[in-house]
Enzyme design. Structure first.
Site, PDB file in Angstrom:
ATOM      1  N   CYS A 161       1.482  -1.450  15.496  1.00  0.00           N
ATOM      2  CA  CYS A 161       1.495  -1.252  14.038  1.00  0.00           C
ATOM      3  C   CYS A 161       0.775  -2.369  13.295  1.00  0.00           C
ATOM      4  CB  CYS A 161       2.951  -1.177  13.573  1.00  0.00           C
ATOM      5  SG  CYS A 161       3.102  -1.122  11.787  1.00  0.00           S
ATOM      6  N   CYS A 184       6.618  -3.893  15.650  1.00  0.00           N
ATOM      7  CA  CYS A 184       6.187  -2.848  16.592  1.00  0.00           C
ATOM      8  C   CYS A 184       4.747  -3.146  17.010  1.00  0.00           C
ATOM      9  CB  CYS A 184       6.281  -1.469  15.932  1.00  0.00           C
ATOM     10  SG  CYS A 184       7.948  -1.085  15.368  1.00  0.00           S
ATOM     11  N   CYS A 202       6.496  -6.487   7.511  1.00  0.00           N
ATOM     12  CA  CYS A 202       7.669  -5.943   8.219  1.00  0.00           C
ATOM     13  C   CYS A 202       8.057  -6.915   9.312  1.00  0.00           C
ATOM     14  CB  CYS A 202       7.315  -4.582   8.826  1.00  0.00           C
ATOM     15  SG  CYS A 202       8.703  -3.789   9.659  1.00  0.00           S
ATOM     16  N   CYS A 223       1.361   6.936  10.149  1.00  0.00           N
ATOM     17  CA  CYS A 223       2.550   6.103  10.281  1.00  0.00           C
ATOM     18  C   CYS A 223       2.255   4.822  11.053  1.00  0.00           C
ATOM     19  CB  CYS A 223       3.624   6.897  11.014  1.00  0.00           C
ATOM     20  SG  CYS A 223       5.088   5.968  11.321  1.00  0.00           S
ATOM     21  N   GLU A 281       0.833  -1.200   0.000  1.00  0.00           N
ATOM     22  CA  GLU A 281       0.000   0.000   0.000  1.00  0.00           C
ATOM     23  C   GLU A 281       0.868   1.251   0.000  1.00  0.00           C
ATOM     24  OE1 GLU A 281      -2.830  -0.388   3.204  1.00  0.00           O
ATOM     25  OE2 GLU A 281      -3.962  -1.880   2.071  1.00  0.00           O
ATOM     26  N   CYS A 314       3.616   8.566   0.285  1.00  0.00           N
ATOM     27  CA  CYS A 314       4.151   7.636   1.283  1.00  0.00           C
ATOM     28  C   CYS A 314       4.300   6.275   0.622  1.00  0.00           C
ATOM     29  CB  CYS A 314       3.179   7.582   2.463  1.00  0.00           C
ATOM     30  SG  CYS A 314       3.585   6.354   3.686  1.00  0.00           S
TER      31      CYS A 314
HETATM   32  S1  SF4 Z   1       6.086   0.855  12.654  1.00  0.00           S
HETATM   33 FE1  SF4 Z   1       5.364  -0.982  11.554  1.00  0.00          FE
HETATM   34  S2  SF4 Z   1       6.208  -0.805   9.500  1.00  0.00           S
HETATM   35 FE2  SF4 Z   1       7.381   0.599  10.837  1.00  0.00          FE
HETATM   36  S3  SF4 Z   1       9.112  -0.627  11.551  1.00  0.00           S
HETATM   37 FE3  SF4 Z   1       7.504  -0.868  13.100  1.00  0.00          FE
HETATM   38  S4  SF4 Z   1       6.421  -2.751  12.473  1.00  0.00           S
HETATM   39 FE4  SF4 Z   1       7.612  -2.054  10.719  1.00  0.00          FE
END
Ligand code: SF4
Length: 343
Positions: free
Chosen positions: A118, A115, A111, A333, A91, A104
């Site tokens: 996220c 996090c 990923c 973000c 995306e 963006c």
């Molecule tokens: S915020 Fe999300 S996309 Fe960014 S590094 Fe952390 S897990 Fe990965």
């Protein structure tokens, strides 16, 4: 030859090796593709007297097998999903603001940083994007969606410094003046705090490239809980990398702090943040968590955001309160997942 993954100079080298032609024809191909959005470059005047050459180059050039499969627009912010050649989905988001439009982009499918707040992190890691797949997002925004792309931020899916070599090559291609011509000073890489990557980035020879670091806590215990990358690169190591990155650069490093209700929005969190930032040439972007997704975190009430702002001001921290304009479509973000194609 992967057209979207090489600079005009690299294309010229390849044309010289294969056909004994050079920059003149490479620039024609490149201008057509990246400045006019035309990949039928055989129509360019430079090929008028050599249609056979155009045909051979066309047969040798590969374009990314990407296509836009969904779009969603809310309040001028446009999110689009791209299906890659292997069917995976990424995306990207077009965010207009006064006088400029920011794109963006994603750098990975999913990923591996994990996090906790996220949506992308919750997906796990799929694979790295190639340079061509990264560049394609800017090309598609301009020539498929007819959006201006003045600035690019790597804040979509993925940790860009975990895909360092491909991102570095994508920066070179996007910055090529014969092509998309998006200069490094108009590109921001957002990292979760990959200290080794930040050090490598400082050596790339792109002095105006902008860096944003998603900090979110200035306490190792809390940050390791929120962002597991902190176990590998604790705050002290990250700070040293940021100091090294900033040296000799006119630009300021951005520190992103996403406020999570009841987690990192207390008085002591503001004080720890101020102490951590001492000696760093940074500007803080304060963003209220967008409060959607299945992370279990909550958006702070506006009064708590105001309160945190006052505390930062009292501590003498230079900050900017950012409004997540993509809030309604999960475009802030750390909020990109496969939401467009799963709704
Ligand atoms: S915020 Fe999300 S996309 Fe960014 S590094 Fe952390 S897990 Fe990965």
């Amino acid at each position: 030859m992967e057209l979207f993954g090489i600079t005009c100079g690299e294309l010229a080298d390849q044309l010289a090796q294969r056909y004994g032609r050079g920059l003149h024809h490479a620039a024609a191909v490149y201008r057509g593709a990246f400045q006019k959005g035309c990949t039928r470059f055989g129509e360019a005047p430079e090929f008028a007297r050599s249609p056979e050459l155009a045909r051979r180059i066309a047969a040798d050039l590969r374009l990314p097998a990407c296509r836009i499969v969904a779009t969603r627009e809310v309040g001028g912010v446009l999110k689009f999903a791209t299906a890659l050649g292997d069917g995976r989905i990424i995306e990207s988001v077009v965010i207009p603001a006064a006088g400029r439009t920011t794109l963006c982009v994603s750098s990975q499918v999913g990923c591996r940083m994990g996090c906790r707040f996220c949506a992308t992190g919750a997906m796990g890691f799929g694979r790295n994007l190639s340079p061509a797949e990264i560049v394609w997002q800017a090309w598609a925004a301009r020539f498929v969606l007819a959006a201006r792309v003045d600035n690019v931020v790597f804040m979509g899916m993925g940790e860009p410094l975990d895909n360092f070599d491909h991102v570095a090559q994508a920066l070179r291609v996007m910055g090529d003046q014969r092509g998309l011509d998006i200069a490094p000073r108009r590109i921001t890489l957002s990292s979760a705090g990959h200290a080794d990557g930040i050090r490598r980035l400082a050596c790339l020879g792109l002095p105006n490239l902008r860096l944003a670091v998603s900090l979110n806590a200035a306490d190792d215990r809390l940050r390791s809980r929120l962002m597991p990358i902190n176990r590998r690169y604790p705050l002290a190591r990250l700070k040293a990398a940021l100091q090294a990155f900033a040296t000799g650069r006119g630009g300021v490093v951005l520190v992103e702090y996403v406020l999570l209700a009841g987690v990192n929005d207390a008085r002591q969190d503001a004080a720890k943040l101020a102490a951590y930032l001492t000696g760093l040439a940074v500007r803080v972007n304060l963003i209220a968590y967008n409060g959607e997704g299945a992370s279990g975190f909550a958006a702070p009430p506006p009064a708590h955001v105001e309160r945190f702002c006052r505390w930062l001001a009292d501590e003498g921290v230079f900050f900017c309160r950012r409004r997540p304009r993509g809030r309604d479509i999960l475009a802030a973000c750390g909020q990109l997942g496969a939401s467009l194609t799963t709704r």
